[in-house]
Design an enzyme around this catalytic site. Sequence first.
Site, PDB file in Angstrom:
ATOM      1  N   CYS A 139     -35.313  -0.491  35.330  1.00  0.00           N
ATOM      2  CA  CYS A 139     -34.141  -0.254  34.485  1.00  0.00           C
ATOM      3  C   CYS A 139     -33.040  -1.238  34.867  1.00  0.00           C
ATOM      4  CB  CYS A 139     -33.643   1.180  34.662  1.00  0.00           C
ATOM      5  SG  CYS A 139     -32.110   1.488  33.777  1.00  0.00           S
TER       6      CYS A 139
ATOM      7  N   CYS B  80     -28.866   7.931  35.049  1.00  0.00           N
ATOM      8  CA  CYS B  80     -28.748   6.564  34.541  1.00  0.00           C
ATOM      9  C   CYS B  80     -27.570   6.507  33.567  1.00  0.00           C
ATOM     10  CB  CYS B  80     -30.064   6.203  33.856  1.00  0.00           C
ATOM     11  SG  CYS B  80     -30.075   4.576  33.143  1.00  0.00           S
TER      12      CYS B  80
ATOM     13  N   GLU C 103     -24.918 -18.429 -13.323  1.00  0.00           N
ATOM     14  CA  GLU C 103     -24.175 -17.319 -12.692  1.00  0.00           C
ATOM     15  C   GLU C 103     -24.851 -16.930 -11.386  1.00  0.00           C
ATOM     16  OE1 GLU C 103     -24.424 -14.160 -15.527  1.00  0.00           O
ATOM     17  OE2 GLU C 103     -22.876 -15.011 -16.814  1.00  0.00           O
TER      18      GLU C 103
ATOM     19  N   SER D 104     -35.376  -6.310 -17.340  1.00  0.00           N
ATOM     20  CA  SER D 104     -35.233  -7.124 -16.133  1.00  0.00           C
ATOM     21  C   SER D 104     -35.280  -8.592 -16.562  1.00  0.00           C
ATOM     22  CB  SER D 104     -36.307  -6.774 -15.114  1.00  0.00           C
ATOM     23  OG  SER D 104     -37.555  -7.154 -15.597  1.00  0.00           O
ATOM     24  N   LEU D 105     -35.327  -9.492 -15.609  1.00  0.00           N
ATOM     25  CA  LEU D 105     -35.300 -10.916 -15.934  1.00  0.00           C
ATOM     26  C   LEU D 105     -36.577 -11.568 -15.440  1.00  0.00           C
ATOM     27  CD1 LEU D 105     -31.683 -11.817 -14.727  1.00  0.00           C
ATOM     28  CD2 LEU D 105     -32.443 -11.647 -17.094  1.00  0.00           C
TER      29      LEU D 105
ATOM     30  N   ASP E  78       0.828  -1.204   0.000  1.00  0.00           N
ATOM     31  CA  ASP E  78       0.000   0.000   0.000  1.00  0.00           C
ATOM     32  C   ASP E  78       0.865   1.259   0.000  1.00  0.00           C
ATOM     33  OD1 ASP E  78      -2.036  -1.743   0.119  1.00  0.00           O
ATOM     34  OD2 ASP E  78      -2.769  -1.162   2.115  1.00  0.00           O
TER      35      ASP E  78
ATOM     36  N   LYS F 266     -26.741 -14.269  -9.081  1.00  0.00           N
ATOM     37  CA  LYS F 266     -27.533 -13.059  -9.294  1.00  0.00           C
ATOM     38  C   LYS F 266     -27.134 -12.079  -8.189  1.00  0.00           C
ATOM     39  CE  LYS F 266     -32.139 -11.383 -10.286  1.00  0.00           C
ATOM     40  NZ  LYS F 266     -32.274 -10.358  -9.258  1.00  0.00           N
TER      41      LYS F 266
ATOM     42  N   LYS G 188     -34.700 -17.406  -7.932  1.00  0.00           N
ATOM     43  CA  LYS G 188     -34.600 -16.682  -6.655  1.00  0.00           C
ATOM     44  C   LYS G 188     -34.538 -17.648  -5.469  1.00  0.00           C
ATOM     45  CE  LYS G 188     -35.369 -12.234  -7.916  1.00  0.00           C
ATOM     46  NZ  LYS G 188     -36.211 -11.062  -7.776  1.00  0.00           N
TER      47      LYS G 188
ATOM     48  N   CYS H 152     -36.647   4.362  30.836  1.00  0.00           N
ATOM     49  CA  CYS H 152     -36.147   4.634  32.182  1.00  0.00           C
ATOM     50  C   CYS H 152     -36.213   6.150  32.367  1.00  0.00           C
ATOM     51  CB  CYS H 152     -34.713   4.152  32.325  1.00  0.00           C
ATOM     52  SG  CYS H 152     -33.912   4.830  33.785  1.00  0.00           S
TER      53      CYS H 152
ATOM     54  N   TYR I 243     -21.685  -8.833 -16.088  1.00  0.00           N
ATOM     55  CA  TYR I 243     -22.235 -10.083 -16.615  1.00  0.00           C
ATOM     56  C   TYR I 243     -22.814  -9.988 -18.020  1.00  0.00           C
ATOM     57  CZ  TYR I 243     -25.910  -7.645 -14.066  1.00  0.00           C
ATOM     58  OH  TYR I 243     -26.742  -6.686 -13.571  1.00  0.00           O
TER      59      TYR I 243
ATOM     60  N   ASP J 136     -27.052  -8.911  -5.942  1.00  0.00           N
ATOM     61  CA  ASP J 136     -28.144  -8.079  -5.455  1.00  0.00           C
ATOM     62  C   ASP J 136     -27.634  -6.668  -5.170  1.00  0.00           C
ATOM     63  OD1 ASP J 136     -30.686  -7.478  -4.733  1.00  0.00           O
ATOM     64  OD2 ASP J 136     -30.569  -8.363  -2.740  1.00  0.00           O
TER      65      ASP J 136
ATOM     66  N   GLU K  94       3.920   1.642  -1.214  1.00  0.00           N
ATOM     67  CA  GLU K  94       4.511   1.866  -2.534  1.00  0.00           C
ATOM     68  C   GLU K  94       3.480   2.460  -3.485  1.00  0.00           C
ATOM     69  OE1 GLU K  94       7.643  -1.441  -3.748  1.00  0.00           O
ATOM     70  OE2 GLU K  94       6.057  -2.252  -2.489  1.00  0.00           O
ATOM     71  N   PHE K  95       2.252   1.911  -3.383  1.00  0.00           N
ATOM     72  CA  PHE K  95       1.180   2.416  -4.239  1.00  0.00           C
ATOM     73  C   PHE K  95       0.951   3.906  -3.968  1.00  0.00           C
ATOM     74  CE2 PHE K  95      -3.093   3.305  -5.622  1.00  0.00           C
ATOM     75  CZ  PHE K  95      -3.234   2.552  -6.778  1.00  0.00           C
TER      76      PHE K  95
ATOM     77  N   CYS L 101     -30.027   1.193  36.386  1.00  0.00           N
ATOM     78  CA  CYS L 101     -30.148   2.024  37.588  1.00  0.00           C
ATOM     79  C   CYS L 101     -31.332   1.626  38.469  1.00  0.00           C
ATOM     80  CB  CYS L 101     -30.232   3.492  37.209  1.00  0.00           C
ATOM     81  SG  CYS L 101     -31.810   3.938  36.479  1.00  0.00           S
TER      82      CYS L 101
HETATM   83  P1  AMP Z   1     -34.927  -8.306 -11.259  1.00  0.00           P
HETATM   84  O1  AMP Z   1     -34.562  -6.866 -11.018  1.00  0.00           O
HETATM   85  O2  AMP Z   1     -35.231  -9.072 -10.021  1.00  0.00           O
HETATM   86  O3  AMP Z   1     -35.912  -8.462 -12.375  1.00  0.00           O
HETATM   87  O4  AMP Z   1     -33.593  -8.995 -11.795  1.00  0.00           O
HETATM   88  C1  AMP Z   1     -32.956  -8.536 -12.938  1.00  0.00           C
HETATM   89  C2  AMP Z   1     -31.688  -7.853 -12.559  1.00  0.00           C
HETATM   90  O5  AMP Z   1     -30.775  -8.753 -11.979  1.00  0.00           O
HETATM   91  C3  AMP Z   1     -30.932  -7.329 -13.729  1.00  0.00           C
HETATM   92  O6  AMP Z   1     -31.429  -6.103 -14.160  1.00  0.00           O
HETATM   93  C4  AMP Z   1     -29.552  -7.185 -13.181  1.00  0.00           C
HETATM   94  O7  AMP Z   1     -29.402  -5.899 -12.609  1.00  0.00           O
HETATM   95  C5  AMP Z   1     -29.490  -8.167 -12.044  1.00  0.00           C
HETATM   96  N1  AMP Z   1     -28.458  -9.221 -12.173  1.00  0.00           N
HETATM   97  C6  AMP Z   1     -27.676  -9.606 -11.157  1.00  0.00           C
HETATM   98  N2  AMP Z   1     -26.826 -10.570 -11.536  1.00  0.00           N
HETATM   99  C7  AMP Z   1     -27.047 -10.815 -12.835  1.00  0.00           C
HETATM  100  C8  AMP Z   1     -26.466 -11.701 -13.796  1.00  0.00           C
HETATM  101  N3  AMP Z   1     -25.499 -12.555 -13.467  1.00  0.00           N
HETATM  102  N4  AMP Z   1     -26.953 -11.657 -15.054  1.00  0.00           N
HETATM  103  C9  AMP Z   1     -27.947 -10.794 -15.385  1.00  0.00           C
HETATM  104  N5  AMP Z   1     -28.529  -9.938 -14.541  1.00  0.00           N
HETATM  105  C10 AMP Z   1     -28.106  -9.940 -13.261  1.00  0.00           C
HETATM  106 ZN    ZN Z   2     -31.922   3.695  34.194  1.00  0.00          ZN
END
Ligand code: AMP
Ligand code: ZN
Length: 693
Positions: free
Chosen positions: A431, A455, A138, A107-108, A58, A140, A337, A449, A251, A142, A60-61, A434
């Site tokens: 309490c 206290c 993969e 979304s998925l 660290d 997912k 899920k 309390c 991803y 969060d 050196e960085f 006290c």
């Molecule tokens: P949901 O919001 O529950 O519909 O889930 C879809 C979201 O999952 C996507 O928009 C991504 O942001 C997220 N996500 C997390 N991991 C992955 C993954 N490995 N591949 C694709 N989407 C992912």
């Molecule tokens: Zn107290």
Amino acid sequence: MQIQRSLFDDFEIEKKAEQPQQTSKKPSGEEARIVELRETLNRHNHSYYVLNQPTISDQEFDHLLRELQDLEAKHPEMADPLSPTQRVGSDLSQGFKQVLHERPMMSLGNSYSIEEVQEFLRRAKEGLGNEPVEIVGEMKYDGTSISVTYENGRLVRAVTRGDGVRGDDVTANVITIRSIPLELPKDMDCPKKFEVRGEIMLPWASFERLNKERAFNEEPLFANPRNAAAGTLKLQNSAEVARRGLDAYFYFLLGDNLPFKTHTEAMDAARAWGFKIAHTEVLDSIDAVADFIARWDKDRKTLPVATDGLVFKLNSLRQWLNLGATAKSPRWAIAYKFAPERECTKLKSVSFEVGRTGVITPVANLEPVLLSGTIVKRASLHNEDIIRQLDIHDGDMVYVEKGGEIIPKIVGVDTKQREPGAEPLKFVTHCPVCSTALQRVEGEAAWVCPNKWECKPQITGRIEHFVARHAMNIDGIGEEVAAQLHESGLVNNIADLYDLTVERLVGLDRFQLKSAQRIMRGIEQSRQVPFERVIYALSIQFVGETIAKVLARNVHNIDQLMSMSAEELAAIPEIGPKIAQSIVEYFAVESNRDIVERLRWAGLQMALSEQELASRTTKLEGKKIVISGVFQHHSREEYKAMIEQNGGKNVSSISKATSFILAGDNMGPAKLEKAQKLGIDIINEDQFLDMLK
Ligand code: AMP
Ligand code: ZN
């Protein structure tokens, strides 16, 4: 529709304009060194944050980084918003421009069982005329999704998902994330233009550290890492973003004519270019899918980041094209899920904790269990009503969940495992510290309390509150030190802090000279802390940061505040009768008045500063002003303060009574329509600043 350009496009233009001058100059050794240092630091960054294999220390960085900072300061013509020195962010607040996604962010579809995954695969195959498919599994992640675009090997733009069609340009915040490459390796032959999509995450460790800090500063806690990541990404201050320690896992790789046939090939390439890529595994049968689910349902608990499931994708990119998407989600991928994480464990005992305001919180002490990657030993039981509802008995086996909540909670009891003769859990009547008989707060489930001034946890809690960052900001006094100061008899109330000396502190058990000096420095600096924060720091019940500000602006000094009646106080806008009563009660206690005198004697700010008083005007007297949109010159908070400084009032929604709207870019369409309908003036930033001149 016009696509907004990011700040980096503007920068490119400036740089190009400068180039003719540059070519006429010969590059000095220092300029070459800047280029070399940037490459070196980018390489070490990748080893450290993506590969988890530090290549230098660290120190050196830091040393190399400092060298680069110095050289960049000497050569402003070589400035680059993507230099490794820019990872620390900036305190300048930024508005977020809205950007249209080149490809919508979808979304998925969701599934909750192996059968549903099987059904998804059947439909996909059917859609492809029953050709064979290869499946990739993969995690997912969060967090909050992000799209990052690269052109000519450089990051040009990072955009949130937003509504899927357009999102916020959060580039300045994203470049502070160390695991995201800013420049791609030159020898890799990356496509000229492409987009990576992934998830911005706040790792568990950073999440917990952040919440601990927020709890200490009495700021609202984040419910889970997802909210914390999303909130952090939208902060106006990129230096604060840099400090919080976000990470990113990618991803998807998208672009025109990319040279890949499969998703795994694309991910391998992106990994080689320096991205942190989601764990990706090819699964050759439905059994392999089932194994993958079973394995990761367990193993994900040891990951450093939160996951809420898995994602299964077809591997062939041609099949992605052939299958296409529904209005909401692609037909070639599905999320799986996990059930929210829940564990059964033994309730060993319950402690009743006393907070700064005297409220008693029951806390369950549990046989330790692993939950979402952290070992859980304690869980909140909230209050007496909840204990009754759950019907908890001594020594029960209880179910603990760490769903959306910050602190794990007990969600149920396994009555089958209850010991015969176990008694229902009893709430304390006195309490635990006290021994004063507890009182139930009217209309609430909490017991308190009432022994406010003697206290111990209430005293030390007030000391901790007094020194907190948003109050007097005295570093070095946490829970332990506050207790130690109290136990040693040195500090019985907040005024005693100002009698401390380095000698007295180092006389305490295990106290280092350095910590003592740090505390004394903080105490010294606290004398300059503005009046409104002094009011907040006193721990008057119901007087939080906002109310303290209102009081300071309306009452101007402590003597006035101490002499006001409840009626007079309640006449101030925003001060209700409950708050007014609490202020009067506080100053009615003689020891509190003594404390205030001693604090005044110690040199604290007991009135609004001359400067603040002088800069107050009545230019906006009686005006009700709505702020909307994104601004260039000042942040929203700054504009709010300016309005108040000049006698105006901030209001949040538009009505006939609104005097005018201070509007920046991207004012919401609904607000705009309403303003036009009611004929309310819309004033832009420059006009507003002119008004105050
Ligand atoms: P949901 O919001 O529950 O519909 O889930 C879809 C979201 O999952 C996507 O928009 C991504 O942001 C997220 N996500 C997390 N991991 C992955 C993954 N490995 N591949 C694709 N989407 C992912
Ligand atoms: Zn107290």
